[in-house]
Write a protein that holds these residues in place. Structure first.
Motif, mmCIF file in Angstrom:
data_model
loop_
_atom_site.group_PDB
_atom_site.id
_atom_site.type_symbol
_atom_site.label_atom_id
_atom_site.label_comp_id
_atom_site.label_asym_id
_atom_site.label_seq_id
_atom_site.Cartn_x
_atom_site.Cartn_y
_atom_site.Cartn_z
ATOM 1 N N ASP A 2 85.169 11.869 56.945
ATOM 2 C CA ASP A 2 85.099 12.434 58.243
ATOM 3 C C ASP A 2 85.654 13.923 58.059
ATOM 4 O O ASP A 2 85.347 14.584 59.169
ATOM 5 N N GLU A 28 82.553 16.452 57.661
ATOM 6 C CA GLU A 28 81.361 16.430 58.202
ATOM 7 C C GLU A 28 80.661 17.585 58.144
ATOM 8 O O GLU A 28 79.393 17.638 57.922
ATOM 9 N N GLY A 38 71.896 18.334 68.793
ATOM 10 C CA GLY A 38 72.931 17.001 68.113
ATOM 11 C C GLY A 38 71.757 16.523 66.920
ATOM 12 O O GLY A 38 72.374 15.558 66.578
ATOM 13 N N ARG A 72 80.431 1.126 60.686
ATOM 14 C CA ARG A 72 79.854 1.578 62.105
ATOM 15 C C ARG A 72 80.479 0.949 63.319
ATOM 16 O O ARG A 72 80.366 1.386 64.235
ATOM 17 N N LYS A 100 69.547 12.815 63.541
ATOM 18 C CA LYS A 100 70.668 12.980 64.468
ATOM 19 C C LYS A 100 71.681 13.042 63.563
ATOM 20 O O LYS A 100 72.230 12.395 62.474
ATOM 21 N N ASP A 154 74.996 12.502 64.066
ATOM 22 C CA ASP A 154 75.860 11.367 63.959
ATOM 23 C C ASP A 154 75.670 10.357 63.150
ATOM 24 O O ASP A 154 76.233 9.561 62.400
ATOM 25 N N HIS A 209 75.826 11.434 59.391
ATOM 26 C CA HIS A 209 77.486 10.869 59.091
ATOM 27 C C HIS A 209 77.644 9.502 58.810
ATOM 28 O O HIS A 209 78.452 9.256 58.034
#
Length: 448
Positions: free
Chosen positions: A9, A12, A106, A380, A427, A429, A432
């Motif tokens: 995290d 990122e 995004g 997730r 995307k 997110d 990641h």
């Protein structure tokens, strides 16, 4: 897992910069553009992670192989992906240039970001995080990256058969393709196969006047239309003798998994502008995609197709078709059935077999399914969907049928990634989340 997730995290933005640098290098297998350069980049990446890495030549484009062996008593995971991409045409349809990665709304927009560079790069970054935090990997890991997936994987079956010992593993994980349209993570346990063929009719040496020769000269287009009509009823049932004989019915576990999948048929139809689903009308939606073969006319050509009219009897016509295969059909078995059907119903029509790919199936009750599920849940925070089979085809059969191990597909890309189309995207997110997922799956497999 908390320390590993914290490490991922915190980086990122760095991962985004690095994957954008990776996908800006073209690797178009169909045109042999940039293939060796990108293969070299991957060798350097794997070397940098401590893998024992090889660039292995084939009759076509090379494979990149790397292995990081920790302990022979631990499971060995083979991660499969492909470093080649589709041609970007038509270029005028791209909002931003295909090999100049751009962040917008995004998402990263670039050719190959979803299919498949961004997804296997996420796996590499998950491995990098595990090594940085723990100093080792939780299981043995092998990486196989192909350079010809986008042109049908013509070398992979022979390659896997010739390198069984090198590729020996307990399971295979592929991160490719899109997620379910709900955006939920998923584990896919199989794929349909495919057999492509062509039918050619020639009824005369030349096209002829439809008045002067009408009623005397056979029409090549009608010859094919009539033949094709004998292969499938208006109710949607395929009538080629013997085609269905090898099919293995869905198991109770597969039926239960399908029953738990989200389903919005009205939304599906609205997205495509459909008034109804294809026949047969009484077949459940997911059965159509997972458990039944299909016969598709990809194109039918013959006669005059220009502006206005031309009163002509076509002397030649051809149809290109494919049949999607389910376990345990084979391309050879399908070709034999179609060839025999043509010989009975239209013996003057030429049957030409083209490429084929075997279907693949892994049991939902595989002991590794739980570890993969636990890893996805940890990364997730939600339960993944369990999908018995994808509707499309991947060369998973080389793992399940040649190596003899279970194979799982765990995609990271959004359902609207536009792979193979202009404006391919991933995307941020989900990219990641893919890094987190890759690290977590290996951790759970190693602890099993």
């Amino acid at each position: 897992m908390d320390k590993i997730f914290d490490y991922i995290d915190a980086r990122e933005a760095e991962y985004v910069t690095r994957v954008m640098d990776y996908v800006r290098h073209p690797s178009i297998s169909a045109h042999n553009i940039g293939i060796r350069h990108v293969a070299g980049l991957l060798v350097d990446m794997l070397d940098g992670l401590g893998f024992q890495t090889q660039l292995i030549e084939t009759a076509g484009h090379p494979f990149v192989f790397g292995e990081y062996l920790v302990d022979p008593s631990l499971p060995t995971v083979l991660l499969y992906g492909h470093y080649d991409v589709q041609p970007p045409d038509p270029l005028e349809k791209w909002i931003s240039p295909p090999f100049e990665p751009t962040i917008r709304d995004g998402r990263i927009w670039a050719r190959g970001i979803g299919d498949n560079k961004g997804q296997h790069f996420a796996q590499l970054m998950g491995i990098e995080a595990l090594l940085a935090v723990t100093g080792t990997l939780p299981c043995n890991v092998k990486f196989l990256l192909e350079g010809e997936e986008e042109i049908g994987s013509p070398q992979i079956a022979d390659f896997v058969a010739a390198h069984r010992e090198m590729l020996a593993c307990d399971l295979v994980i592929t991160s490719d393709g899109p997620l379910h349209d709900t955006g939920l993570p998923q584990v896919t346990y199989g794929v349909r196969g495919m057999a492509s063929f062509e039918l050619r009719a020639k009824t005369a040496d030349r096209d002829s006047h439809s008045g002067n020769y009408g009623g005397t000269m056979p029409n090549a287009v009608w010859t094919l239309v009539n033949l094709l009509a004998t292969m499938k009823t208006p109710d949607g049932e395929i009538t080629i003798a013997g085609l269905h004989d090898p099919i293995i019915p869905a198991t109770n576990a597969e039926r239960a998994a399908v029953g738990a999948l989200p389903l919005d048929v009205d939304g599906f139809m609205a997205e495509l502008g459909l008034k109804h689903l294809d026949a047969p009308a009484n077949v459940p939606f997911y059965d159509r995609l997972m458990f039944r073969p299909t016969l598709t006319i990809n194109g039918l050509h013959g006669g005059y197709g220009g502006e206005g009219t031309k009163s002509v009897i076509p002397s030649e016509a051809f149809a290109k078709c494919d049949i999607r295969l389910v376990e345990a059909m084979t391309p050879d078995q399908v070709f034999d059935c179609v060839r025999a059907h043509v010989a009975i119903h239209a013996p003057d029509v030429e049957f030409i077999a083209h490429g084929g790919m075997l279907p693949s199936k892994t049991s939902l009750e595989s002991p590794y399914a739980r570890a993969i599920t636990d890893g996805i849940r940890a990364a997730r925070g939600v339960e993944p969907l369990h999908i018995p089979s994808a509707g499309g085809s991947l060369p998973d059969y080389v793992f399940t049928k040649i190596l003899g191990v279970p194979a799982f597909v765990v995609p990271y890309a959004n359902h609207d990634e536009a792979n193979h189309a202009p404006n391919e995207n991933l995307k941020l997110d989900l990219f990641h989340a893919g890094i987190r997922t890759g690290a977590a799956m290996l951790t759970k497999i190693g602890g099993q």
